[in-house]
Enzyme design. Sequence first.
Site, PDB file in Angstrom:
ATOM      1  N   LYS A 142       0.811  -1.216   0.000  1.00 20.31           N
ATOM      2  CA  LYS A 142       0.000   0.000   0.000  1.00 20.31           C
ATOM      3  C   LYS A 142       0.847   1.270   0.000  1.00 20.31           C
ATOM      4  CE  LYS A 142      -4.207  -1.832   0.166  1.00 20.31           C
ATOM      5  NZ  LYS A 142      -5.105  -1.751  -1.010  1.00 20.31           N
TER       6      LYS A 142
ATOM      7  N   GLU B 252      -9.994   5.657   2.825  1.00 20.10           N
ATOM      8  CA  GLU B 252     -10.703   4.533   3.409  1.00 20.10           C
ATOM      9  C   GLU B 252      -9.675   3.473   3.752  1.00 20.10           C
ATOM     10  OE1 GLU B 252     -10.085   4.660   0.235  1.00 20.10           O
ATOM     11  OE2 GLU B 252      -9.497   2.598  -0.235  1.00 20.10           O
TER      12      GLU B 252
ATOM     13  N   SER C 216       1.708  -9.639  -0.592  1.00 17.31           N
ATOM     14  CA  SER C 216       1.401  -8.208  -0.613  1.00 17.31           C
ATOM     15  C   SER C 216       1.595  -7.526   0.738  1.00 17.31           C
ATOM     16  CB  SER C 216      -0.037  -8.001  -1.091  1.00 17.31           C
ATOM     17  OG  SER C 216      -0.927  -8.729  -0.273  1.00 17.31           O
TER      18      SER C 216
END
Lengths: 394, 257
Positions: A85, A107, A374
Amino acid sequence: MSKGRFGIHGGQYIPETLMNAVNDLEKEYAFYKEDEQFNRELTQLYQEYAGRPSLLYYAEKMTKDLGGAKIYLKREDLNHTGSHKINNALGQALLAKKMGKTRLIAETGAGQHGVATATVAALLGMECEIFMGKTDTERQALNVYRMELLGAKVHPVTSGTMTLKDAVNETFREWVSRIDDTHYVIGSVMGPHPFPTMVRDFQAVISREIKAQILEKEGRLPDAVLACVGGGSNAIGAFYHFIKDEQVRLIGCEAAGLGVDRPENAATIANGRVGIFHGMKSYFCQNEFGQIAPVYSISAGLDYPGIGPEHADLKDTGRAEYVPVTDEEAVNAFEYLSRTEGIIPAIESSHAVAHALKLAPTMGKDQIMVINISGRGDKDVAAIARYRGVDIHD
Amino acid sequence: MTKIKEAFENKKAFIGYLTAGDPDLETTEKLIFTMEQNGVDLIEIGIPFSDPVAEGPVIQDADLRALQSGTTTEKIFEMLERIRPAVHVPLVFLTYCNAVFGYGTDRFLARCQSVGIDGLIVPDVPYEEREELAPFCDQYGVDLIALVAPTSEERVYKIAKASQGFLYVVSSLGVTGVRESIQTNIESIVKAAKTVSDIPCAVGFGISTPEQAKHFCQYADGIIIGSAIVRLIGQYGRECIEPVAQYVRTIAEACHS
């Protein structure tokens, strides 16, 4: 057809109040994308702050144990803040800063994107407010505190199903209320154009690195690339530079919760149909009247009823495959990778590991598979313990 | 002239909103007649949506109540088909794109035509995406009502030109809901729209008092009230008919005097 299309998917289905902001963003992004100074700064942040390039690790024990394809793990879990991210958060925040914005909103589902955004806001001296479904603030309490430590204000969202979809709704509502000084850092390859393209560009660093790393280690491209898919940002990042290499299988692993035949799942490609929601045309889990379905997954980060429009098109064209993975399979994979390789993957990434456990043994020993890890799983340890009925006092 | 424009003939129009099925469809049916009898010139009927991104808490809750009571798009059409001949004011739908698309856009608008729905407002379909709906609206003779916002700036011209029925002027940033004060220069937005089109302009978002209604009627051709009505429905449930009647009467007087 309007702008930002992937086949029939994508577009800009948002309230008029946001249209000028989104158009501005598109213009500024088109400029900075080609701007040398911007790219130099972003690359420097990737390398000096986020710790890129992330490793491509040969999982030898796992390879031997499964007895099939040679398995490599792309270690996005080793990035600063613990997931992919940060790639997108750095890109968007730097862009927002160049655009003169002083406040970031976002969010978050599992909290990884919220943490990444809060981190970057702290670094760049920007205000930050994060919207997170109340259910998710409870199952990911540690990440809530991390965001607060980083100086962000976290709003628990109590509308709807109180998960990721509702957090997105509430962040859009906040953005409509305050646009001038505020940029909405959308956390995945979703929302109105230009977000799906822009977020993909920021995440494409993953496949750019994989390609260079695998060519160096193996002298050839992999046979398959696996990634988990909620909105789909780590997956598109891992797929992007292989899309034109048709011999590379691209496999997205979506959250099937308690099973694709049960209502408690979030497998958008398996169960959804084309719809228009959250700014885009794509596949969504919905009922016959277009009401968005209350989806479920053990993984807060995959607990979303839609999928990014580029994935929807990759599905339509058949270029990528999408497979459902249940909670139980993901938890087993979470434990498997921890014990086999000493790597605790995020429960999201564990969905990709779970499919690899099935696929690798069916592949030849001369074949190569890359799994995108991830994120790291520290945040999930308490939830997995609960799932296994283990009482830990933290 | 479309039926919608009749609502603006020789007077300022009072447009009232309610969510269909809140708290149930029988109450909605009674409310439609009550609103008409008490001076509402055009009724905006919300088809409840699971995720109404442009709504504040009052209408979000109404949508939730409606969906929980088992309201579906099909049942709304059935109720309206039955009562439409007895209702004389124009009726328009307000809903979100996926409620239309998910039902089947062609089928939805064909049904609007057969039931006698005069217009459609879809807050998550901006000018750039109007082709998603416009060809079907044109085919079935349903006005596609566009919205302009305080942030629209130069976009007002093309939006006003394309809008049908009336132009929905969003008074404020943010979502629907009652507001104490509205800062936007409505007059300049309406003036800009009028340079390209003679379309009636109605102001909505935040209006609740007769004073506000009267104030905005100076600058626009009508006003839209949603949350203030829905709040009464939420508060009184099935007993809301009389309180709503009283309330809309005071607003109608303010608009029509």
